[in-house]
Design a protein around this motif. Structure first.
Motif, PDB file in Angstrom:
ATOM      1  N   SER A  34       0.826  -1.222   0.000  1.00  0.00           N
ATOM      2  CA  SER A  34       0.000   0.000   0.000  1.00  0.00           C
ATOM      3  C   SER A  34       0.857   1.267   0.000  1.00  0.00           C
ATOM      4  N   MET A  35       2.125   1.125   0.369  1.00  0.00           N
ATOM      5  CA  MET A  35       2.981   2.321   0.511  1.00  0.00           C
ATOM      6  C   MET A  35       3.667   2.623  -0.818  1.00  0.00           C
ATOM      7  N   ASP A  74       2.872   8.045  -3.725  1.00  0.00           N
ATOM      8  CA  ASP A  74       2.192   9.223  -3.161  1.00  0.00           C
ATOM      9  C   ASP A  74       1.720   8.935  -1.731  1.00  0.00           C
ATOM     10  N   HIS A  75       2.463   8.147  -0.982  1.00  0.00           N
ATOM     11  CA  HIS A  75       2.037   7.724   0.353  1.00  0.00           C
ATOM     12  C   HIS A  75       2.919   8.414   1.394  1.00  0.00           C
ATOM     13  N   PRO A  76       2.365   8.831   2.516  1.00  0.00           N
ATOM     14  CA  PRO A  76       3.163   9.522   3.534  1.00  0.00           C
ATOM     15  C   PRO A  76       4.161   8.633   4.273  1.00  0.00           C
ATOM     16  N   PRO A  81      -4.049  -0.986   5.882  1.00  0.00           N
ATOM     17  CA  PRO A  81      -3.433   0.055   5.038  1.00  0.00           C
ATOM     18  C   PRO A  81      -4.137   1.399   5.116  1.00  0.00           C
ATOM     19  N   GLN A  82      -5.465   1.381   5.249  1.00  0.00           N
ATOM     20  CA  GLN A  82      -6.185   2.650   5.344  1.00  0.00           C
ATOM     21  C   GLN A  82      -5.853   3.369   6.652  1.00  0.00           C
ATOM     22  N   ARG A 117      -2.221   4.780   6.497  1.00  0.00           N
ATOM     23  CA  ARG A 117      -2.107   6.002   5.680  1.00  0.00           C
ATOM     24  C   ARG A 117      -2.494   7.224   6.506  1.00  0.00           C
ATOM     25  N   ARG A 118      -3.607   7.104   7.261  1.00  0.00           N
ATOM     26  CA  ARG A 118      -4.037   8.233   8.086  1.00  0.00           C
ATOM     27  C   ARG A 118      -3.044   8.487   9.224  1.00  0.00           C
ATOM     28  N   ALA A 173      -0.029  10.249   8.380  1.00  0.00           N
ATOM     29  CA  ALA A 173      -0.278  11.663   8.078  1.00  0.00           C
ATOM     30  C   ALA A 173      -0.677  12.434   9.340  1.00  0.00           C
TER      31      ALA A 173
END
Ligand code: GRF
Length: 195
Positions: A20-21, A24-26, A178-179, A182-183, A186
């Motif tokens: 998932s990374m 455009d992933h933090p 993964p969701q 991602r949060r 960030a």
């Protein structure tokens, strides 16, 4: 953000997180660490070009503190900002957890706070639950009890066995974790609820 992922077995959640990374992933994966060289996830991590390590708990013969010293030292070499426990089957003491306070998350195969600990699917079936699921939470000293970062629910189907329910939940783990990461990477701790 630099992410280290701790595994004990096949690492299917680790694979979902690593995959998932993307660009455009933090976050980016900087280490996959297992508590035994036999962990099937190590090969999957290597195949994805992620650095791997093993810190075996067995030479430490139940001396949690010495295992956790070795674990912490090896993890620090990768200088991660976030630790993801993903099918990591060792209980971490408060001493270790405190060093990663606010930076360590875990996925657990139940709708917390129900069924902390092991054999979650068998317990849900035995209780006659009509739904089950998985949870992602911040790791605190109390097992499977930190602030909730996400949950995914699945129906319990007639005739379900622990294995069939586990498979249904695992598929959701691979979507949820993964969701949440991602949060979390960030700096957003708003919980994710699926569906
Ligand atoms: C699975 O039972 C999963 O529910 C839990 O850890 C176990 C192994 O997961 N999170 P994985 O395939 O090693 O990620």
């Amino acid at each position: 953000k630099r992410v280290a992922i701790l595994i004990s077995g096949g690492g299917s959640n680790m694979v979902s997180l690593v995959d998932s990374m993307g660009e455009d992933h933090p976050a980016m994966p900087v280490l996959v660490l297992a508590n035994g060289a036999e962990a099937g996830g190590l090969e999957k991590a290597r195949a994805r070009g992620v650095e791997t390590a093993v810190v075996d708990h067995r030479p430490h013969k139940g001396d949690r503190a010495s295992f956790e010293e070795a674990l912490h030292a090896r993890i620090c070499e990768a200088q991660p900002d976030i630790l993801c426990l993903a099918g990591f089957m060792r209980v971490l003491t408060e001493g270790f957890v405190r060093r990663w306070d606010g930076r360590m998350i875990n996925i657990h195969p139940s709708l917390l706070p129900k069924y902390t600990g092991l054999n979650t699917h068998a317990r849900a079936l035995a209780a006659g639950d009509t739904e089950a699921g998985c949870s992602v939470h911040e790791v605190t000293a109390e097992l499977d009890a930190g602030p909730l970062l996400g949950q995914a629910r699945v129906p319990v189907e007639p005739g379900d066995t622990p294995a069939t329910l586990a498979a249904r939940v695992l598929a959701q783990e691979h979507i949820l974790y993964p969701q949440v990461l991602r949060r979390f990477a960030a700096g957003d701790k708003t919980p994710v609820f699926l569906p």
